[in-house]
Design a protein around this motif. Structure first.
Motif, PDB file in Angstrom:
ATOM      1  N   VAL A 253       1.799   2.142  -3.531  1.00  0.00           N
ATOM      2  CA  VAL A 253       0.752   2.920  -4.202  1.00  0.00           C
ATOM      3  C   VAL A 253       0.908   4.401  -3.855  1.00  0.00           C
TER       4      VAL A 253
ATOM      5  N   GLU B  70      -5.831  -1.043   1.816  1.00  0.00           N
ATOM      6  CA  GLU B  70      -6.113  -1.549   0.478  1.00  0.00           C
ATOM      7  C   GLU B  70      -4.818  -1.700  -0.327  1.00  0.00           C
ATOM      8  N   THR B  71      -4.715  -2.817  -1.036  1.00  0.00           N
ATOM      9  CA  THR B  71      -3.638  -3.043  -2.007  1.00  0.00           C
ATOM     10  C   THR B  71      -4.273  -3.630  -3.259  1.00  0.00           C
ATOM     11  N   PRO B  72      -3.653  -3.479  -4.410  1.00  0.00           N
ATOM     12  CA  PRO B  72      -4.258  -3.996  -5.647  1.00  0.00           C
ATOM     13  C   PRO B  72      -4.599  -5.477  -5.587  1.00  0.00           C
ATOM     14  N   ILE B  73      -3.759  -6.279  -4.929  1.00  0.00           N
ATOM     15  CA  ILE B  73      -3.970  -7.720  -4.938  1.00  0.00           C
ATOM     16  C   ILE B  73      -5.192  -8.138  -4.116  1.00  0.00           C
ATOM     17  N   LYS B  74      -5.601  -7.330  -3.152  1.00  0.00           N
ATOM     18  CA  LYS B  74      -6.732  -7.702  -2.300  1.00  0.00           C
ATOM     19  C   LYS B  74      -8.059  -7.690  -3.053  1.00  0.00           C
ATOM     20  N   ARG B  75      -8.063  -7.101  -4.206  1.00  0.00           N
ATOM     21  CA  ARG B  75      -9.265  -7.145  -5.042  1.00  0.00           C
ATOM     22  C   ARG B  75      -9.492  -8.541  -5.615  1.00  0.00           C
TER      23      ARG B  75
ATOM     24  N   LYS C  38      -3.763   6.568  -3.275  1.00  0.00           N
ATOM     25  CA  LYS C  38      -3.497   7.424  -4.435  1.00  0.00           C
ATOM     26  C   LYS C  38      -3.761   8.883  -4.077  1.00  0.00           C
TER      27      LYS C  38
ATOM     28  N   TYR D 265       0.825  -1.213   0.000  1.00  0.00           N
ATOM     29  CA  TYR D 265       0.000   0.000   0.000  1.00  0.00           C
ATOM     30  C   TYR D 265       0.860   1.264   0.000  1.00  0.00           C
TER      31      TYR D 265
ATOM     32  N   ASP E 238      -7.546   6.188   0.846  1.00  0.00           N
ATOM     33  CA  ASP E 238      -7.180   6.128  -0.571  1.00  0.00           C
ATOM     34  C   ASP E 238      -5.716   6.546  -0.704  1.00  0.00           C
TER      35      ASP E 238
END
Length: 333
Positions: free
Chosen positions: A101, A284-289, A303, A98, A301
């Motif tokens: 990001v 949140e991290t991209p892979i958790k989606r 970003k 995270y 957020d």
């Protein structure tokens, strides 16, 4: 003389003080390569006359530009543009998904003339003080993720408040002009309330707060408050060696290593996320989606985090903000 009028045509009339308009116009000209390193600029008297400004206004602007490192002056050369590269220190704890990001958002929103020196203190106070390096004065701005230690507070107190942005943890924001923080207390509590209907599917909730985590204790206290208000059976696992997944239990993790360990146990015990057990992860991290049809998270957020931090570098506008903590529901809960 005409060139200086063209190059600094954006001084304009607005509510910004005149000296700041001069400063901003010079910086814009440097960032757009209208002025380059080593270029001569008009003297204070020349600039004052050509732009119909008082000498005091121009002197104040030039003084500020020198303090910021944009211009220099020598007896024989007069005023000229300094090295147009600006160094910024981004001092964070560790490099996790995270934070990656955050870092990429931060760098992508900066002008090309900004060099980011990324350092990791790993919660070591000696490393922190050494990497901060306030004595050399080589950094234009400091973006600092601190931690709970008295020497940390003392170290950051040596930085000019206008050049320091304290991020992530609240180490006493009343002592800094600029902060961009997470709300690990009430913000976290609000997300738990939003997920109350899902927590009620389970017989109990276990907050996994391992012995090696530096996640603020504040979250644990608000977890207890939440469970007490809604009469929910709860427990806290503080020793990672004692984590044993149990059916009909919802888990909250603040550390991804523990999350992966929990998921591994689910596979071995043939327990289905969102049905046999629940899982809510912090950050949140991209892979958790994509893991297990998606992991529910409590997160800011990152970003937005990076973009706001970049704005602090690019402008002199103060930043006093707690980022909103949001709940992202997926199949794991």
């Amino acid at each position: 003389m005409m060139n200086s009028v063209i190059k600094l045509r954006n001084i304009g009339n607005n509510d910004i003080p005149k000296y700041k308009r001069v400063v901003n116009a010079f910086i814009e000209s440097i960032e757009t390569n209208v002025y380059k390193s080593g270029d001569s600029i008009p003297s204070i008297n020349e600039f004052s006359k050509s732009h119909k400004l008082s000498r005091d206004t121009v002197f104040k602007a030039y003084t500020l530009l020198k303090e910021k490192g944009f211009i220099k002056s020598t007896p024989n050369k007069g005023y000229y543009i300094a090295d147009s590269k600006i160094k910024v220190l981004l001092l964070i704890s560790t490099f996790k998904a995270y934070k990656e990001v955050l870092y990429h958002s931060f760098t992508q929103n900066l002008p090309s003339n900004v060099i980011v020196d990324l350092q990791f203190h790993h919660y070591n106070v000696k490393n922190f003080k050494s990497m901060l390096d306030t004595e050399s004065g080589e950094y234009y701005k400091y973006i600092v993720m601190g931690f709970d230690h008295p020497e940390v507070k003392n170290a950051i107190s040596k930085i000019d408040d206008n050049r320091l942005l304290l991020i992530d943890w609240d180490l006493g924001s009343e002592k800094t002009n600029n902060y961009l923080l997470q709300d690990f207390g009430q913000g976290f509590y609000n997300c738990l309330e939003e997920a109350l209907h899902l927590f009620k599917k389970y017989k109990g909730i276990n907050f996994i707060y391992p012995e090696y985590t530096y996640h603020p204790q504040e979250s644990v206290e608000y977890f207890k408050k939440f469970c007490g208000k809604y009469n929910l059976r709860c427990s806290i696992t503080k020793n990672s060696n004692y984590l044993k997944v149990k059916k009909d239990t919802a888990y909250i993790t603040v550390n991804d290593r523990m999350m992966y360990g929990l998921l591994d146990q689910c596979i071995n015990e043939k327990l289905e996320l969102g049905k046999d057990i629940g899982l809510l992860s912090y950050n949140e991290t991209p892979i958790k989606r994509f893991i297990y049809k998606g992991i529910s998270v409590v997160s800011v957020d990152f970003k937005e985090f990076g973009a706001i931090a970049a704005e602090f570098v690019k402008t002199d506008q103060p930043v006093k903000k707690f980022l909103p903590t949001k709940l992202i529901l997926r199949d794991s809960l």
